[in-house]
Design an enzyme around this catalytic site. Sequence first.
Site, mmCIF file in Angstrom:
data_model
loop_
_atom_site.group_PDB
_atom_site.id
_atom_site.type_symbol
_atom_site.label_atom_id
_atom_site.label_comp_id
_atom_site.label_asym_id
_atom_site.label_seq_id
_atom_site.Cartn_x
_atom_site.Cartn_y
_atom_site.Cartn_z
ATOM 1 N N ARG A 252 80.625 30.148 25.132
ATOM 2 C CA ARG A 252 79.315 29.522 25.302
ATOM 3 C C ARG A 252 79.049 28.994 26.932
ATOM 4 O O ARG A 252 79.222 28.062 26.957
ATOM 5 C CB ARG A 252 79.040 28.209 24.549
ATOM 6 C CG ARG A 252 78.665 28.749 22.828
ATOM 7 C CD ARG A 252 78.659 27.555 22.191
ATOM 8 N NE ARG A 252 78.208 27.821 20.532
ATOM 9 C CZ ARG A 252 79.046 27.895 19.577
ATOM 10 N NH1 ARG A 252 80.067 27.577 19.721
ATOM 11 N NH2 ARG A 252 78.328 28.279 18.365
ATOM 12 N N CYS B 276 79.562 35.082 15.036
ATOM 13 C CA CYS B 276 80.409 34.196 15.604
ATOM 14 C C CYS B 276 79.763 32.647 15.274
ATOM 15 O O CYS B 276 80.069 31.826 16.116
ATOM 16 C CB CYS B 276 80.164 34.281 16.886
ATOM 17 S SG CYS B 276 78.460 34.543 17.670
ATOM 18 N N ARG C 199 68.376 23.017 12.645
ATOM 19 C CA ARG C 199 69.710 22.859 12.106
ATOM 20 C C ARG C 199 70.094 21.415 12.527
ATOM 21 O O ARG C 199 71.485 21.083 12.308
ATOM 22 C CB ARG C 199 70.632 23.793 12.840
ATOM 23 C CG ARG C 199 70.625 23.826 14.565
ATOM 24 C CD ARG C 199 71.103 25.403 15.000
ATOM 25 N NE ARG C 199 72.248 25.200 15.607
ATOM 26 C CZ ARG C 199 72.774 26.008 16.318
ATOM 27 N NH1 ARG C 199 72.203 27.143 16.758
ATOM 28 N NH2 ARG C 199 74.219 26.146 16.622
ATOM 29 N N HIS D 163 74.689 21.332 17.567
ATOM 30 C CA HIS D 163 75.563 21.733 18.757
ATOM 31 C C HIS D 163 76.445 20.459 18.930
ATOM 32 O O HIS D 163 77.870 20.582 19.240
ATOM 33 C CB HIS D 163 75.004 22.165 20.097
ATOM 34 C CG HIS D 163 74.436 23.546 19.842
ATOM 35 N ND1 HIS D 163 73.126 23.785 19.776
ATOM 36 C CD2 HIS D 163 75.118 24.777 20.095
ATOM 37 C CE1 HIS D 163 73.004 25.070 19.619
ATOM 38 N NE2 HIS D 163 73.957 25.726 19.761
ATOM 39 N N ARG E 285 78.883 34.895 26.787
ATOM 40 C CA ARG E 285 77.286 34.740 26.314
ATOM 41 C C ARG E 285 76.590 34.333 27.533
ATOM 42 O O ARG E 285 77.189 33.167 27.925
ATOM 43 C CB ARG E 285 77.099 34.106 24.874
ATOM 44 C CG ARG E 285 75.885 33.972 24.658
ATOM 45 C CD ARG E 285 75.524 33.044 23.635
ATOM 46 N NE ARG E 285 75.697 31.734 23.606
ATOM 47 C CZ ARG E 285 75.508 30.878 22.582
ATOM 48 N NH1 ARG E 285 75.221 31.346 21.391
ATOM 49 N NH2 ARG E 285 75.664 29.778 22.821
ATOM 50 N N GLU F 293 70.214 36.845 15.786
ATOM 51 C CA GLU F 293 69.844 35.008 15.570
ATOM 52 C C GLU F 293 68.733 34.856 15.122
ATOM 53 O O GLU F 293 68.249 33.657 14.415
ATOM 54 C CB GLU F 293 70.202 34.242 16.793
ATOM 55 C CG GLU F 293 71.445 34.429 17.478
ATOM 56 C CD GLU F 293 71.905 33.435 18.467
ATOM 57 O OE1 GLU F 293 72.289 32.247 18.131
ATOM 58 O OE2 GLU F 293 71.409 33.620 19.669
ATOM 59 N N ASN G 44 74.420 30.409 12.700
ATOM 60 C CA ASN G 44 73.759 29.019 12.809
ATOM 61 C C ASN G 44 72.228 29.183 12.993
ATOM 62 O O ASN G 44 71.563 28.530 12.172
ATOM 63 C CB ASN G 44 74.454 28.401 14.000
ATOM 64 C CG ASN G 44 76.030 28.202 13.925
ATOM 65 O OD1 ASN G 44 76.657 28.582 12.873
ATOM 66 N ND2 ASN G 44 76.701 28.218 14.929
ATOM 67 N N ASP G 45 71.748 30.130 14.046
ATOM 68 C CA ASP G 45 70.572 30.203 14.308
ATOM 69 C C ASP G 45 69.790 31.063 13.286
ATOM 70 O O ASP G 45 68.538 30.754 13.044
ATOM 71 C CB ASP G 45 70.146 30.766 15.565
ATOM 72 C CG ASP G 45 70.171 29.452 16.752
ATOM 73 O OD1 ASP G 45 69.717 28.661 16.294
ATOM 74 O OD2 ASP G 45 70.942 29.825 17.814
#
Length: 582
Positions: A314, A520, A483, A207, A351, A449, A472-473
Site C-alpha cells: 500500500r 488482497c 467500511r 484502514h 499498488r 474493488e 474491503n472496498d
Amino acid sequence: MTFAIHGLPVARGIAIGRAVLVASSRVDVAHYFIEAAQIPSEFERLRVARDAVIEELQRLQATMPRDAPPELAAMLDVHLMLLEDESMAYEIRRWIKERLYNAEWALTSQLEVLVRQFDEMEDEYLRERKADLEQVVERVLRHLKGAATPMAAAPPRAPRQHDLGLHDTQDVPLVLVAHDLSPADMLQFRKSVFAGFVTDVGGKTSHTAIVARSMDIPAVVGARSASQLVRQDDWVIIDGDAGVMIVDPSPIILAEYGYKQRQGELERGRLVRLKSTPAVTLDGQKIELLANIEQPGDTAAALAAGAVGVGLFRSEFLFMGREGKLPDEDEQYTAYRAALEGMQGLPVTIRTTDIGADKPLDDRRPDTHLNPALGLRAIRWSLSEPAMFLTQLRAILRAAAHGRVHLLIPMLAHAGEIRQTLELIGKARSQLDERGQVHGQVSLGAMIEIPAAALSLRLFLKHFDFLSIGTNDLIQYTLAIDRADESVAHLYDQLHPAVLRLLADTIAEGARRGKPVSVCGEMAGDTSVTRLLLGLGLRSFSMHPSQLLAVKQEILRADTAKLAAWARAVLESDEPAELLLG
Ligand code: PEP
Ligand code: MG
C-alpha cells in the site's frame, strides 16, 4: 467495578494492561513519545506557547472597547487565571516528564482529567468553567502547532508509571484507548510500547483496523464510548477475538484471560512450524500465499511468515502525514527498491497511491467532501494529479530494474480511466528513456474493488495481466456500507450473496482467460472463509503476514475438489452464512 464495552474484533489475541488515553480535541493533536533528553525543550515549548497566549489575552484586555460587555472582560480574566495557574502547569509537566508524552499530548491528557472533575461538580457556575478551560487549552495547542518536536526515533521504555504513584513495576503493558486514530497516527504508534488498541469509531476493514492488524497486537474498534468510560491507568483487558474490552477486571476474570493469553501464545508457537511447509491442499493444489505490506521494512515479517511475495504494497503510506511534502522520485525509488531487496528476489506488487476517503494525505486537512469514499480517491486522485502520478510511475519503473515488480492500480471502473492510466505508464517510460535512465519490465494489474469493474471483466482482462480483488472496498461499494462507519458495521457482510457472486465470477473469468486472480482484501486473511475461497477456485491469497500461517493451516487441511461442490451450493443460497456455519 468491572464492566465490558463491546466493539468489533479487528486484530486477534488478548492484551492485559493499563489504559493510556488519547483524548480527542477539536484541534488536531499529534501524539508521540519524546526522548528523555527532550524533556527540557518540551517544557520550553509549553512555556513559550503559554506565554504567547497570555500575551495575546493581555493585549485583548488592553484594547477592549469601553462598551464591551462586562462578561467578556470577566471571561478573559478567567482564561488568564487558568493559564497562570501553577498547579495545572505542574501537572502538565508531569505527563511530559514521567510519561515522555509530547507537550500537546500532555496538555490534552491533563485537560481530560480536569474535564472529568468539572463534570462531577455540583455547582453549575463552576461546571460551566469547563468550556473556558477547553478554550484556553485550544489556544495553547494552536500555538504549539508548527513548533513540533521531532518524534523519538525509537520508542522509549515503558513510562515510569510508579513515579505517578500508580503501581510499582516499570514493565506494565500499556493499552491505547482513543476516540479515533488515523492510519497515519497508527503508523506513528506502530513500533511503540502499546500492547493493544481500542477506538470508539471504525469498522472491521477501516484502514485504522488494517494498520492495527499489521501491528499484530489485539485491537477492538467501534467500541462506541470507550474513550469516555475508561480513565487513564485503568486496568483493561482487550479481547481481540471477541471484540470486547473489559475495564477494571476482577482477579478471577484476570486469571481467566491470563490463561487464554498463554494458550494463544502456544498456538502461535505451533503455527510457526508451518513456515517452510509448502501451501498445498490435500488434493495437490498449489496455493500462493502473499503478504500485504505498508512500508519496505515490513518485508522482514513477510519473509518470516513464509510469504512467497508481496501481493499488496500500500504505497500511500509513504505519502501520508507529511504535511503536503510528498516523497520525490528518488525517495520513492529507494523505498520500492528496498521492498524488492527485502523480499530477496520474490515478486513485489506495488499498488499506486490510494489516497482519499479515510486515508487523507494530511490528518490536519481531513477530506471534507460529503461522501469521501465515493469521491476523489485512489486512481481518481492520481489521474487528477498527473505530475505526482508520473513521479510515482517513474520511481516504480526504475525500481523494477532491480527485481520482479507487479504494478497494481486501485479503484478503476471506466475504460477511460484505464486508457489514461496506460498512457501515463507509457509516458513515464518515455521520460525515463529521454533521461537515459534504466528501468525494468512490470506486469500490470487492476484491482477489482467497484461492482462496475467486477461486471466488466472482459474490459479489464483485455488490458491487464492480472487482477487483484479488493474485497474491503468491493463489499463497501456493493452493499453501500461505509467500511469505516461502526453504526452500519452489522450490515457489512462479506457473505452477502451479491458479494460472493461478484467474487466467484471474477475468479472464474480470470481462470477462463488464463490470467492470475488474487484476493488482497481482509477476506484473504480470514480463516473462516479460506475454504469457501478455495472452493470458488481462488489460488492466490494476499494478507497481513500475521495471518498467513493460520490460513496455511486451513489450506493444508482442505480438499478443493470436495470444496468446489459445496461452494457452488453456498453461492446459490439466499443465506450463505448459514451453510458456512453449519
Ligand atoms: C481492498 O479494498 O480490499 C484493499 C485491499 O484495498 P484497501 O483496503 O487499501 O482499500
Ligand atoms: Mg481498496
